[in-house]
Design a protein around this motif. Structure first.
Motif, mmCIF file in Angstrom:
data_model
loop_
_atom_site.group_PDB
_atom_site.id
_atom_site.type_symbol
_atom_site.label_atom_id
_atom_site.label_comp_id
_atom_site.label_asym_id
_atom_site.label_seq_id
_atom_site.Cartn_x
_atom_site.Cartn_y
_atom_site.Cartn_z
ATOM 1 N N UNK A 221 0.829 -1.207 0.000
ATOM 2 C CA UNK A 221 0.000 0.000 0.000
ATOM 3 C C UNK A 221 0.862 1.256 0.000
ATOM 4 N N UNK A 222 1.959 1.220 0.733
ATOM 5 C CA UNK A 222 2.871 2.371 0.755
ATOM 6 C C UNK A 222 3.476 2.594 -0.624
ATOM 7 N N UNK A 223 3.898 1.503 -1.262
ATOM 8 C CA UNK A 223 4.488 1.605 -2.594
ATOM 9 C C UNK A 223 3.469 2.076 -3.633
ATOM 10 N N UNK A 224 2.183 1.821 -3.358
ATOM 11 C CA UNK A 224 1.123 2.269 -4.268
ATOM 12 C C UNK A 224 0.800 3.746 -4.090
ATOM 13 N N UNK A 225 1.415 4.368 -3.086
ATOM 14 C CA UNK A 225 1.225 5.799 -2.878
ATOM 15 C C UNK A 225 0.072 6.170 -1.970
ATOM 16 N N UNK A 226 -0.415 5.241 -1.163
ATOM 17 C CA UNK A 226 -1.528 5.542 -0.258
ATOM 18 C C UNK A 226 -1.127 6.629 0.735
ATOM 19 N N UNK A 227 -1.993 7.628 0.910
ATOM 20 C CA UNK A 227 -1.729 8.671 1.899
ATOM 21 C C UNK A 227 -2.625 8.543 3.129
ATOM 22 N N UNK A 228 -3.555 7.593 3.098
ATOM 23 C CA UNK A 228 -4.449 7.316 4.221
ATOM 24 C C UNK A 228 -4.848 5.853 4.150
ATOM 25 N N UNK A 229 -4.966 5.223 5.317
ATOM 26 C CA UNK A 229 -5.436 3.842 5.370
ATOM 27 C C UNK A 229 -6.873 3.803 5.876
ATOM 28 N N UNK A 230 -7.708 3.045 5.196
ATOM 29 C CA UNK A 230 -9.064 2.754 5.668
ATOM 30 C C UNK A 230 -9.029 1.324 6.197
ATOM 31 N N UNK A 231 -9.273 1.179 7.481
ATOM 32 C CA UNK A 231 -9.073 -0.090 8.183
ATOM 33 C C UNK A 231 -10.396 -0.706 8.606
ATOM 34 N N UNK A 232 -10.547 -2.005 8.369
ATOM 35 C CA UNK A 232 -11.688 -2.766 8.875
ATOM 36 C C UNK A 232 -11.164 -4.065 9.467
ATOM 37 N N UNK A 233 -11.317 -4.225 10.771
ATOM 38 C CA UNK A 233 -10.875 -5.429 11.453
ATOM 39 C C UNK A 233 -11.209 -5.342 12.922
ATOM 40 N N UNK A 234 -11.299 -6.475 13.578
ATOM 41 C CA UNK A 234 -11.569 -6.470 15.004
ATOM 42 C C UNK A 234 -10.306 -6.132 15.789
ATOM 43 N N UNK A 235 -10.399 -6.230 17.104
ATOM 44 C CA UNK A 235 -9.371 -5.696 17.994
ATOM 45 C C UNK A 235 -7.972 -6.208 17.676
ATOM 46 N N UNK A 236 -7.780 -7.524 17.705
ATOM 47 C CA UNK A 236 -6.452 -8.101 17.558
ATOM 48 C C UNK A 236 -5.762 -7.730 16.268
ATOM 49 N N UNK A 237 -6.355 -8.042 15.106
ATOM 50 C CA UNK A 237 -5.688 -7.714 13.843
ATOM 51 C C UNK A 237 -5.545 -6.212 13.612
ATOM 52 N N UNK A 238 -6.485 -5.403 14.093
ATOM 53 C CA UNK A 238 -6.345 -3.952 13.969
ATOM 54 C C UNK A 238 -5.114 -3.479 14.744
ATOM 55 N N UNK A 239 -4.906 -4.066 15.916
ATOM 56 C CA UNK A 239 -3.718 -3.732 16.702
ATOM 57 C C UNK A 239 -2.452 -4.129 15.962
ATOM 58 N N UNK A 240 -2.502 -5.250 15.248
ATOM 59 C CA UNK A 240 -1.332 -5.698 14.499
ATOM 60 C C UNK A 240 -1.015 -4.759 13.341
ATOM 61 N N UNK A 241 -2.032 -4.137 12.773
ATOM 62 C CA UNK A 241 -1.799 -3.143 11.727
ATOM 63 C C UNK A 241 -0.991 -1.978 12.299
ATOM 64 N N UNK A 242 -1.393 -1.498 13.475
ATOM 65 C CA UNK A 242 -0.685 -0.382 14.109
ATOM 66 C C UNK A 242 0.753 -0.774 14.439
ATOM 67 N N UNK A 243 0.945 -1.964 14.993
ATOM 68 C CA UNK A 243 2.294 -2.413 15.349
ATOM 69 C C UNK A 243 3.158 -2.639 14.113
ATOM 70 N N UNK A 244 2.554 -3.118 13.041
ATOM 71 C CA UNK A 244 3.305 -3.306 11.794
ATOM 72 C C UNK A 244 3.739 -1.959 11.223
ATOM 73 N N UNK A 245 2.882 -0.959 11.306
ATOM 74 C CA UNK A 245 3.255 0.384 10.869
ATOM 75 C C UNK A 245 4.422 0.916 11.700
ATOM 76 N N UNK A 255 -8.081 5.705 9.349
ATOM 77 C CA UNK A 255 -9.509 5.906 9.606
ATOM 78 C C UNK A 255 -10.158 4.527 9.586
ATOM 79 N N UNK A 256 -10.829 4.184 10.680
ATOM 80 C CA UNK A 256 -11.262 2.800 10.877
ATOM 81 C C UNK A 256 -12.757 2.681 11.143
#
Length: 394
Positions: A221-245, A255-256
């Motif tokens: 997504x970064x390489x595609x030039x995304x300037x904002x992430x739209x997130x859909x996921x429950x607690x655990x995987x959403x937290x993993x998105x933040x930690x991966x960032x 924005x979730x």
């Protein structure tokens, strides 16, 4: 009095006594309200919030004399463990063994989607106080026994795009979605919302609900030039998105949907949990209506761990369930019985109700079974482990 007259009198008296006792027993028999939700695991906090919202409303209704001539409401819960198969098993038990008059669903769209056909087949009303999947209500059944007091994916999706543009001046959206029916529902909704603005996603990625590393997807997504992430996921995987960032060192607005609000998000995501902005239907912070003040007081009196608004969390679970339970009581009263089809019609005949989230006017009709709309949403974030409306420094 002749022997015949005496016998007739005795038999009539016994019959009358039995009928009276039978009526009294029926009047005293509780009306069971079922709840199927996650009561264990990473989203247990959300299941407990739904429970508390329902129970506070049930206590109010019972204190006012109950329903249908003095019958008290009784909450019967089952843990679906966020598993659709277990949700269906629980629904069968609540329908056929417990004889629940109405069954409330929980927070997982895949679980509710699995339960919905069974409810329509059994002709037992199903109330959704959390799961937002658009097809839960638009399920093709006629008559439709499914109702909801919650957000609706397609409305949230349009709202996420609008909010991101307004708040972050977003122009290139990267979609990061959980790989299940809830993610699919939002994928379609966001693509449609972008198309309505003449836009397309910069990129779109999926992750499993058990994901512990989302760096590969985020890198694309970064390489595609995304300037904002739209997130859909429950607690655990959403937290993993933040930690991966965090591991990538990529600071990008998120924005979730409201998945992060369902449990231990700040604990799992770490300090940057606060960077995620997500949708809600209610907040107990700020100035409250008389109903809001009453619910806060009742929560504090009933639950020792509730010291203030910061402990009523997730607020949407409590608020949606509270209003949904009162609307359900009005439907049962309109029906005049616990017959499923009569209650379904009762929902559609509700004139109004001054609730916690809003004042409802004809919340349900034969063609509209969602009581909340986009105008009822607010945006929130975690501040010091509290879910606060964005911009509220309190």
């Amino acid at each position: 009095m002749s022997r015949f007259s005496r016998r007739t009198f005795v038999r009539s008296s016994l019959a009358l006594a039995c009928a009276t006792l039978g009526f009294a027993a029926q009047a005293a028999e509780p009306i069971k309200i079922g709840l199927i939700t996650a009561l264990s695991g990473q989203s247990a906090l959300a299941g407990e919030a739904i429970t508390r919202g329902m129970q506070v409303a049930i206590d109010e209704i019972n204190a006012q004399g109950g329903l249908l001539g003095g019958r008290k409401l009784e909450l019967v819960r089952r843990d679906d463990e966020a598993n659709p198969a277990k949700g269906v098993t629980a629904a069968r038990e609540l329908i056929y063994k417990e004889k629940a008059a109405v069954i409330f669903g929980g927070l997982d769209t895949p679980v509710s989607m699995a339960i919905v056909p069974l409810m329509n087949q059994a002709k037992v009303p199903f109330m959704g106080p959390w799961a937002a999947g658009t097809p839960i209500i638009r399920n093709g059944a006629n008559p439709n026994y499914v109702f909801r007091v919650s957000a609706v994916d397609e409305q949230v999706d349009a709202g996420m795009v609008d909010y991101a543009q307004k708040t972050f001046k977003s122009a290139r959206f990267g979609l990061i979605m959980v790989n299940n029916p809830w993610g699919e529902s939002n994928q379609k909704g966001i693509v449609a919302a972008l198309a309505a603005k003449g836009m397309k996603p910069a990129g779109s990625e999926k992750f499993d609900d058990t994901a512990v590393d989302v760096v590969p997807q985020l890198t694309r997504l970064k390489e595609a030039g995304a300037d904002t992430l739209l997130l859909v996921g429950n607690v655990g995987p959403s937290a993993q998105v933040v930690k991966s960032l965090d591991r990538m060192g990529w600071k990008v607005p998120i924005v979730s949907h409201w998945g992060p609000a369902g449990g231990r998000f700040t604990e799992l995501a770490g300090p940057n949990a606060k960077t995620v902005h997500f949708v809600q239907t209610y907040s107990f912070f700020g100035k409250q209506s008389p109903v809001g003040e009453k619910v806060i007081a009742e929560m504090k009196a009933k639950y020792p761990d509730v010291k203030g608004p910061e402990n009523i969390t997730p607020a949407v679970g409590v608020a949606n369930a509270y209003d949904a339970m009162h609307l359900t009581a009005l439907a049962i009263a309109k029906a005049g019985s616990t017959d499923g089809d009569a209650i379904r019609q009762g929902f559609e005949q509700i004139d109004g109700y001054d609730g916690l989230i809003k004042s409802y006017k004809h919340p349900f009709t034969p063609t509209q079974h969602d009581a909340l709309g986009a105008q009822d949403y607010i945006w929130a974030q975690f501040i010091d482990n509290r879910i606060l409306p964005v911009g509220m420094d309190k």
